[in-house]
Design a protein around this motif. Structure first.
Motif, PDB file in Angstrom:
ATOM      1  N   ALA A  36       0.832  -1.205   0.000  1.00  0.00           N
ATOM      2  CA  ALA A  36       0.000   0.000   0.000  1.00  0.00           C
ATOM      3  C   ALA A  36       0.866   1.254   0.000  1.00  0.00           C
ATOM      4  N   SER A  37       1.933   1.247   0.793  1.00  0.00           N
ATOM      5  CA  SER A  37       2.821   2.408   0.847  1.00  0.00           C
ATOM      6  C   SER A  37       3.535   2.618  -0.481  1.00  0.00           C
ATOM      7  N   HIS A  38       4.017   1.520  -1.060  1.00  0.00           N
ATOM      8  CA  HIS A  38       4.707   1.645  -2.349  1.00  0.00           C
ATOM      9  C   HIS A  38       3.780   2.220  -3.419  1.00  0.00           C
ATOM     10  N   PHE A  39       2.564   1.716  -3.497  1.00  0.00           N
ATOM     11  CA  PHE A  39       1.615   2.185  -4.501  1.00  0.00           C
ATOM     12  C   PHE A  39       1.347   3.676  -4.323  1.00  0.00           C
ATOM     13  N   HIS A  40       1.033   4.086  -3.109  1.00  0.00           N
ATOM     14  CA  HIS A  40       0.703   5.493  -2.859  1.00  0.00           C
ATOM     15  C   HIS A  40       1.929   6.400  -3.007  1.00  0.00           C
ATOM     16  N   GLN A  41       3.076   5.973  -2.524  1.00  0.00           N
ATOM     17  CA  GLN A  41       4.268   6.804  -2.639  1.00  0.00           C
ATOM     18  C   GLN A  41       4.666   7.025  -4.096  1.00  0.00           C
ATOM     19  N   THR A  42       4.469   5.998  -4.920  1.00  0.00           N
ATOM     20  CA  THR A  42       4.787   6.140  -6.343  1.00  0.00           C
ATOM     21  C   THR A  42       3.857   7.143  -7.008  1.00  0.00           C
ATOM     22  N   LEU A  43       2.558   7.066  -6.713  1.00  0.00           N
ATOM     23  CA  LEU A  43       1.612   8.031  -7.274  1.00  0.00           C
ATOM     24  C   LEU A  43       1.875   9.427  -6.731  1.00  0.00           C
ATOM     25  N   LYS A  44       2.202   9.518  -5.456  1.00  0.00           N
ATOM     26  CA  LYS A  44       2.497  10.836  -4.867  1.00  0.00           C
ATOM     27  C   LYS A  44       3.708  11.466  -5.525  1.00  0.00           C
ATOM     28  N   HIS A  45       4.721  10.661  -5.792  1.00  0.00           N
ATOM     29  CA  HIS A  45       5.922  11.185  -6.460  1.00  0.00           C
ATOM     30  C   HIS A  45       5.571  11.777  -7.823  1.00  0.00           C
ATOM     31  N   ALA A  46       4.724  11.086  -8.576  1.00  0.00           N
ATOM     32  CA  ALA A  46       4.310  11.588  -9.888  1.00  0.00           C
ATOM     33  C   ALA A  46       3.519  12.877  -9.746  1.00  0.00           C
ATOM     34  N   CYS A  47       2.649  12.949  -8.737  1.00  0.00           N
ATOM     35  CA  CYS A  47       1.864  14.168  -8.514  1.00  0.00           C
ATOM     36  C   CYS A  47       2.754  15.327  -8.062  1.00  0.00           C
ATOM     37  N   ASP A  48       3.638  15.059  -7.107  1.00  0.00           N
ATOM     38  CA  ASP A  48       4.459  16.125  -6.526  1.00  0.00           C
ATOM     39  C   ASP A  48       5.363  16.788  -7.548  1.00  0.00           C
ATOM     40  N   ALA A  49       5.733  16.049  -8.583  1.00  0.00           N
ATOM     41  CA  ALA A  49       6.589  16.635  -9.619  1.00  0.00           C
ATOM     42  C   ALA A  49       5.898  17.773 -10.357  1.00  0.00           C
ATOM     43  N   HIS A  50       4.562  17.867 -10.202  1.00  0.00           N
ATOM     44  CA  HIS A  50       3.800  18.889 -10.924  1.00  0.00           C
ATOM     45  C   HIS A  50       3.065  19.852  -9.993  1.00  0.00           C
ATOM     46  N   ASP A  51       2.611  19.358  -8.848  1.00  0.00           N
ATOM     47  CA  ASP A  51       1.917  20.221  -7.897  1.00  0.00           C
ATOM     48  C   ASP A  51       1.779  19.439  -6.588  1.00  0.00           C
ATOM     49  N   THR A  52       2.368  19.961  -5.516  1.00  0.00           N
ATOM     50  CA  THR A  52       2.339  19.237  -4.244  1.00  0.00           C
ATOM     51  C   THR A  52       0.937  19.188  -3.637  1.00  0.00           C
ATOM     52  N   LYS A  53       0.015  19.975  -4.150  1.00  0.00           N
ATOM     53  CA  LYS A  53      -1.367  19.909  -3.663  1.00  0.00           C
ATOM     54  C   LYS A  53      -2.136  18.764  -4.307  1.00  0.00           C
ATOM     55  N   TYR A  54      -1.647  18.245  -5.431  1.00  0.00           N
ATOM     56  CA  TYR A  54      -2.406  17.250  -6.178  1.00  0.00           C
ATOM     57  C   TYR A  54      -2.633  15.965  -5.381  1.00  0.00           C
ATOM     58  N   TYR A  55      -1.579  15.381  -4.832  1.00  0.00           N
ATOM     59  CA  TYR A  55      -1.753  14.070  -4.200  1.00  0.00           C
ATOM     60  C   TYR A  55      -2.759  14.092  -3.052  1.00  0.00           C
ATOM     61  N   PRO A  56      -2.618  14.986  -2.063  1.00  0.00           N
ATOM     62  CA  PRO A  56      -3.626  14.952  -0.984  1.00  0.00           C
ATOM     63  C   PRO A  56      -5.037  15.233  -1.475  1.00  0.00           C
ATOM     64  N   GLN A  57      -5.162  16.120  -2.455  1.00  0.00           N
ATOM     65  CA  GLN A  57      -6.488  16.431  -2.999  1.00  0.00           C
ATOM     66  C   GLN A  57      -7.064  15.235  -3.748  1.00  0.00           C
ATOM     67  N   PHE A  58      -6.261  14.606  -4.592  1.00  0.00           N
ATOM     68  CA  PHE A  58      -6.756  13.514  -5.423  1.00  0.00           C
ATOM     69  C   PHE A  58      -6.903  12.216  -4.622  1.00  0.00           C
ATOM     70  N   LYS A  59      -6.094  12.028  -3.580  1.00  0.00           N
ATOM     71  CA  LYS A  59      -6.280  10.855  -2.718  1.00  0.00           C
ATOM     72  C   LYS A  59      -7.623  10.942  -1.994  1.00  0.00           C
ATOM     73  N   ALA A  60      -7.925  12.117  -1.439  1.00  0.00           N
ATOM     74  CA  ALA A  60      -9.198  12.284  -0.735  1.00  0.00           C
ATOM     75  C   ALA A  60     -10.373  12.084  -1.688  1.00  0.00           C
ATOM     76  N   TRP A  61     -10.233  12.569  -2.915  1.00  0.00           N
ATOM     77  CA  TRP A  61     -11.283  12.408  -3.924  1.00  0.00           C
ATOM     78  C   TRP A  61     -11.491  10.922  -4.241  1.00  0.00           C
ATOM     79  N   CYS A  62     -10.383  10.196  -4.339  1.00  0.00           N
ATOM     80  CA  CYS A  62     -10.449   8.756  -4.625  1.00  0.00           C
ATOM     81  C   CYS A  62     -11.170   8.026  -3.496  1.00  0.00           C
ATOM     82  N   ASP A  63     -10.839   8.358  -2.255  1.00  0.00           N
ATOM     83  CA  ASP A  63     -11.492   7.704  -1.117  1.00  0.00           C
ATOM     84  C   ASP A  63     -12.990   7.972  -1.101  1.00  0.00           C
ATOM     85  N   ARG A  64     -13.394   9.189  -1.511  1.00  0.00           N
ATOM     86  CA  ARG A  64     -14.826   9.508  -1.534  1.00  0.00           C
ATOM     87  C   ARG A  64     -15.542   8.791  -2.663  1.00  0.00           C
ATOM     88  N   TYR A  65     -14.918   8.756  -3.826  1.00  0.00           N
ATOM     89  CA  TYR A  65     -15.608   8.202  -4.994  1.00  0.00           C
ATOM     90  C   TYR A  65     -15.716   6.684  -4.929  1.00  0.00           C
TER      91      TYR A  65
END
Length: 391
Positions: free
Chosen positions: A229-258
């Protein structure tokens, strides 16, 4: 083949993305030999599998960028088409590296009106993958009044930019992925990325009046391994952070809701990222983000399967896997907007809509895992949210 109504409702999570009447260019597929009822001992397929020495495209950041990546003079819809086809080919190559007994069947179709095509790639009943689909769709058409109304109701920004009385055309290109491994310890995963463009009727040469990107990726294990679980999320976070550090927390929360089975009080899995109607930066910046996010899926997911696909298992683990797959099917059929809209669309291509469903599933009456068991640990994980990227 895209379920237009589904897309207009902001679909990305579901395989309802893949539906529109189309003429098939390939012959009907003959079913492969089934493992079910074959008489082979449970888990015996493990004996014939070897873990690969290397998986292609895991180090996506080190791979030279393709020509379409920086070709700003090329229309964005053409670059997105090139991207989704590229993502499809790369993921298929990576998955086939793990699978000794099957290869993906490529099923290309064309829309009857000539306005688009799709490539549905499916691997079924393999030793490693019980069912896997990697689908691409590239189509265009005219928005109906109902579809436009749905778009306006879903998103306030859309409502401000599109008139309820004008006619509009659209272009869309996307890739949708669902992978169900055979081994209960190897998790199911989903990925979807797309770009939707809206034009005034008869004025496509003037460019889109609005356009957005959508997509994401999420992981659905039957058995929880915190390191996975950590590897999966950390890899996606790394991809998000390269473009906007707000993306991962925002998109993770959206994923949990949807991705939530509200009737059960649990999420479908342990999440990932999900976003829709993304237009907060220039198209060029967003395209490069989607390139990295889409490419990171191989690194995030395929090594997890390689790590778990050889673990011995018993009927107990298999039954639990099938029960969790039942919950997966419940989400896709009850809540997923793409699937629901797709099934209501006349002339829909049902095979592609339901590609996301597992080959087998199970529903037991009043199944309650023993407290403290590995099965119970999974239930506790999907009944709360965890910051896996920090774990």
């Amino acid at each position: 083949m895209v379920a237009i109504a589904g897309l207009c409702a902001g679909i990305g999570a579901g395989v309802g993305f893949w539906i529109a009447r189309g003429a098939e260019s390939s012959a009907p597929l003959s079913p492969p030999p089934s493992h079910t009822g074959s008489g082979a001992p449970l888990g015996s397929e493990i004996a014939g599998i070897r873990a690969p020495a290397a998986i292609p495209y895991v180090d996506y950041e080190d791979v030279p960028k393709p020509a379409y990546y920086a070709d700003a003079g090329r229309p964005m819809h053409e670059r997105m088409e090139a991207l989704v086809l590229d993502l499809q080919d790369r993921l298929i190559e990576a998955l086939e590296t793990l699978e000794p007994s099957r290869r993906f069947i490529r099923d290309r179709w064309e829309r009857e009106d000539g306005k688009g095509y799709g490539i549905s790639c499916v691997l079924q009943d393999g030793e490693v993958f019980e069912k896997a689909g990697v689908n691409v769709s590239v189509i265009e058409g005219t928005l109906t009044a109902g579809q436009l109304r749905s778009m306006r109701e879903r998103n306030a920004q859309t409502a401000q930019k599109l008139s309820a009385t004008e006619e509009y055309e659209f272009r869309v290109a996307g890739v949708s992925v669902v992978v169900h491994p055979r081994n209960p310890y190897a998790p199911t995963a989903h990925k979807n990325y797309r770009r939707f463009e809206v034009y005034r009727k008869g004025a496509t040469e003037s460019g889109p009046v609005m356009a957005w990107f959508g997509g994401g990726a999420d992981l659905t294990p039957a058995y929880l391994f915190a390191e996975d679980a950590s590897h999966f999320h950390q890899t996606l976070k790394h991809a998000c952070d390269a473009h906007d550090t707000k993306y991962y927390p925002q998109f993770k929360a959206w994923c949990d809701r949807y991705f939530a089975n509200t009737h059960r009080g649990e999420t479908r899995g342990i999440g990932g990222i999900f976003f829709d109607d993304l237009e907060d930066k220039s198209p060029e910046e967003l395209f490069r983000f989607v390139y990295d996010a889409g490419s990171s899926f191989i690194s995030a997911y395929v090594p997890i399967v390689a790590r778990r696909m050889l673990m011995p298992y018993t009927q107990r683990e298999r039954n639990w896997q099938l029960i969790r797959r039942g919950h997966y099917a419940e989400f896709n059929l009850v809540y997923d907007r793409g699937t629901k809209f797709g099934l209501m669309t006349p002339g829909a291509r049902i095979e592609s809509i339901l590609m996301s469903l597992p080959l087998t599933a199970r529903w037991e009456y009043m199944n309650r895992p023993e407290p403290g068991s590995p099965e119970d640990a999974l239930l506790q994980a999907v009944r709360t949210t965890t910051n896996w990227a920090a774990a």
